[in-house]
Design an enzyme around this catalytic site. Structure first.
Site, PDB file in Angstrom:
ATOM      1  N   LYS A  99       2.221   8.257   6.319  1.00  0.00           N
ATOM      2  CA  LYS A  99       3.504   8.695   5.785  1.00  0.00           C
ATOM      3  C   LYS A  99       3.927  10.064   6.334  1.00  0.00           C
ATOM      4  O   LYS A  99       5.117  10.351   6.434  1.00  0.00           O
ATOM      5  CB  LYS A  99       3.460   8.784   4.258  1.00  0.00           C
ATOM      6  CG  LYS A  99       2.886   7.566   3.540  1.00  0.00           C
ATOM      7  CD  LYS A  99       3.875   6.438   3.438  1.00  0.00           C
ATOM      8  CE  LYS A  99       3.510   5.343   2.468  1.00  0.00           C
ATOM      9  NZ  LYS A  99       2.231   4.675   2.664  1.00  0.00           N
TER      10      LYS A  99
HETATM   11  C1  LIG Z   1       1.992   3.349   2.547  1.00  0.00           C
HETATM   12  C2  LIG Z   1       0.733   2.853   3.114  1.00  0.00           C
HETATM   13  C3  LIG Z   1       0.610   1.553   3.588  1.00  0.00           C
HETATM   14  C4  LIG Z   1       1.738   0.557   3.505  1.00  0.00           C
HETATM   15  O1  LIG Z   1       2.819   0.922   4.309  1.00  0.00           O
HETATM   16  P1  LIG Z   1       4.262   0.218   4.100  1.00  0.00           P
HETATM   17  O2  LIG Z   1       5.188   0.938   4.982  1.00  0.00           O
HETATM   18  O3  LIG Z   1       4.568   0.403   2.647  1.00  0.00           O
HETATM   19  O4  LIG Z   1       4.074  -1.197   4.453  1.00  0.00           O
HETATM   20  C5  LIG Z   1      -0.590   1.176   4.152  1.00  0.00           C
HETATM   21  N1  LIG Z   1      -1.637   2.024   4.207  1.00  0.00           N
HETATM   22  C6  LIG Z   1      -1.561   3.276   3.738  1.00  0.00           C
HETATM   23  C7  LIG Z   1      -2.750   4.156   3.800  1.00  0.00           C
HETATM   24  C8  LIG Z   1      -0.380   3.744   3.192  1.00  0.00           C
HETATM   25  O5  LIG Z   1      -0.293   4.987   2.739  1.00  0.00           O
END
Ligand SMILES: *Cc1c(COP(=O)(O)O)cnc(C)c1O
Length: 485
Positions: free
Chosen positions: A128
């Site tokens: 993120k």
């Molecule tokens: C947010 C997240 C995901 C999922 O990502 P999306 O964009 O919601 O599909 C997978 N792994 C981790 C560690 C995350 O923080």
């Protein structure tokens, strides 16, 4: 670039308005009105990550003008955009920003090479950060140019919240309130939200699941008077700018593993469908992507959808990969808009039926269109733990449980002949640092992954958590208190 809503009934906007709006007025999600073409890959090969990023993203940012063709207040010029991009990625612990490491073949010997795309080198150790370090700065740029201030309200299953809070904590024109499901995030995730010590950043524990938190956020946004009163804004994964920022690492990973410019497949641990949607956008922009693989844990609404064409909500079960413990994948709406030939009314009708019945199906020809690009698979916690063990055994690397879900699905699909072509490299997206989920990793391999130095004192820092009942009025009261300081 102009942006349209997936439900077809919101105003068409330019980049900076879409950035600040998050959700569209009609409840839809914004999408660019056309897909720009990537620069030729050979022109990108010798550039740094921030340079590639600026080149790939610029067409989405450019042309932010009003009806008379004048730049809207806060519209970004290329030079400011480039310097914001450079600043955002300087917060990562490597100049490569999102490095690719070889994973060898952890299972079969004749299959394609597996690679790991490390998306966890930012301040909160999860993918993120790649989007949010940029988006936080873009927000501040646009808001200060407009003399405005916003309150970012978001829901998190763990990682979005800490990444968003870190992206907003030092910004002048932003308050941030993040709701998280009490007791359902990892301790590292919670502490990254509760130990920031920034007066403008509020971590709020809510009883229930991530979807309950997300519903409260959606309800707050749906209350127009409230939204205007507190200048509500969003940086959760529905924000277009986040998808845009994530397109970049598909390009840089492709450059790293396919020097000849040939096809590459990507396997993506998926929750809200934001990350993998960016891969699909990269493909629309001309990146040679062979397969895009949706990897789910036991919360497998997406895997069931891509298998059967029916999207049906079931109960959320907690797993060792909590950032994927989601049953409503918001960003899927953007893909549905495309496969329904950009018919906003059809999308609105589909989403309304899904809301009402908890289940909706797409016609067979739509499913076929989706299956032409996407594969899917699911892995339970025991199998993910086995993957963590086998990766460590074969490569010495520790991977987190989300990443393990992707690797396990990649191996299963290779075994089933789907990702079996040895001339098409497979990139597994590593979405979190193993130290973010130390309990699951330790349970699998008996080794507790160490936090990187910059986070070494996380468990000694003082926590600040606010608690809020799971009803809209209480959330609204909390937001009003938060922005009053
Ligand atoms: C947010 C997240 C995901 C999922 O990502 P999306 O964009 O919601 O599909 C997978 N792994 C981790 C560690 C995350 O923080």
């Amino acid at each position: 670039m102009r942006y349209v809503s997936t439900r077809g009934a919101a105003p068409v906007l330019g980049f900076s308005d879409v950035l600040l709006a998050g959700l569209a007025d009609d409840g839809g999600l914004y999408l660019p009105e056309r897909w720009p073409e990537l620069p030729p890959l050979d022109e990108l090969r010798d550039l740094s990550y921030p340079e590639v990023a600026a080149r790939v993203m610029w067409p989405f940012v450019d042309g932010d003008v009003d009806a008379e063709g004048r730049p809207v207040p806060g519209a970004l010029d290329r030079e400011s955009f480039e310097s914001i991009v450079a600043e955002a990625y300087a917060t990562f612990d490597t100049p490569d920003v999102c490095p690719v490491v070889p994973l060898g073949s952890t299972g079969g010997e004749t299959g394609p090479d597996l690679h790991l795309l490390e998306l966890f080198r930012g301040p909160t150790l999860a993918f993120k950060d790649v989007a949010l370090q940029l988006v936080g700065r873009l927000f501040d740029h646009v808001l200060s140019a407009r003399g405005e201030r916003v309150c970012v309200l978001g829901a998190t299953s763990g990682d979005t919240g800490s990444a968003a809070m870190h992206a907003c904590a030092d910004r002048d024109c932003v308050d941030i309130v993040i709701l998280f499901p009490d007791g359902r995030t990892s301790e590292v995730q919670r502490r990254q939200m509760t130990t920031l010590g920034a007066a403008n950043a509020h971590a709020v524990a809510v009883p229930g699941t991530f979807d309950d938190c997300q519903d409260l956020v959606k309800a707050a946004f749906a209350d127009e008077a409230f939204r205007d009163e507190v200048h509500l804004s969003a940086v959760n994964s529905i924000n277009w700018a986040r998808v845009m920022a994530q397109v970049v690492y598909y390009v840089t990973a492709h450059l790293a593993v396919a020097p000849d410019g040939g096809p590459v497949s990507f396997v993506v641990p998926t929750g809200n469908f934001g990350n993998i949607l960016a891969g699909w956008v990269a493909k629309r922009m001309g990146l040679p992507i062979e397969r895009l693989v949706v990897a789910s844990n036991r919360n497998d609404i997406l895997t069931r959808f891509f298998s059967t064409g029916t999207m049906a909500i079931t109960e959320v079960v907690p797993t060792t990969s909590p950032s994927m413990d989601i049953q409503v994948s918001s960003n899927l709406e953007r893909l549905l808009f495309e496969v329904l030939d950009r018919d906003g009314a059809a999308v609105a009708e589909l989403m309304a039926r899904f809301r009402a019945d908890g289940s909706v199906s797409v016609p067979a020809e739509v499913l076929a269109e989706l299956r032409a690009e996407f594969d899917c698979g699911r892995l339970d916690d025991e199998s993910a733990a086995a993957v963590i063990r086998s990766v460590q055994l074969h490569t010495g690397l520790l991977v987190d449980p989300h990443t393990a879900v992707g690797i396990g699905v990649a191996e299963a699909l290779a075994g089933a002949g789907v990702l079996a072509d040895p001339s098409v490299p497979v990139v597994c997206l590593a979405t979190a640092h193993p130290a973010k989920f130390p309990d699951a990793v330790a349970a699998a391999v008996g080794v507790r992954p160490a936090l990187p130095d910059a986070l070494g004192d996380l468990f000694e820092r003082e926590e600040r958590v606010e608690h809020c009942p799971a009803d809209l009025a209480s959330v609204q009261a909390l937001v009003r208190r938060a922005i009053a300081g």
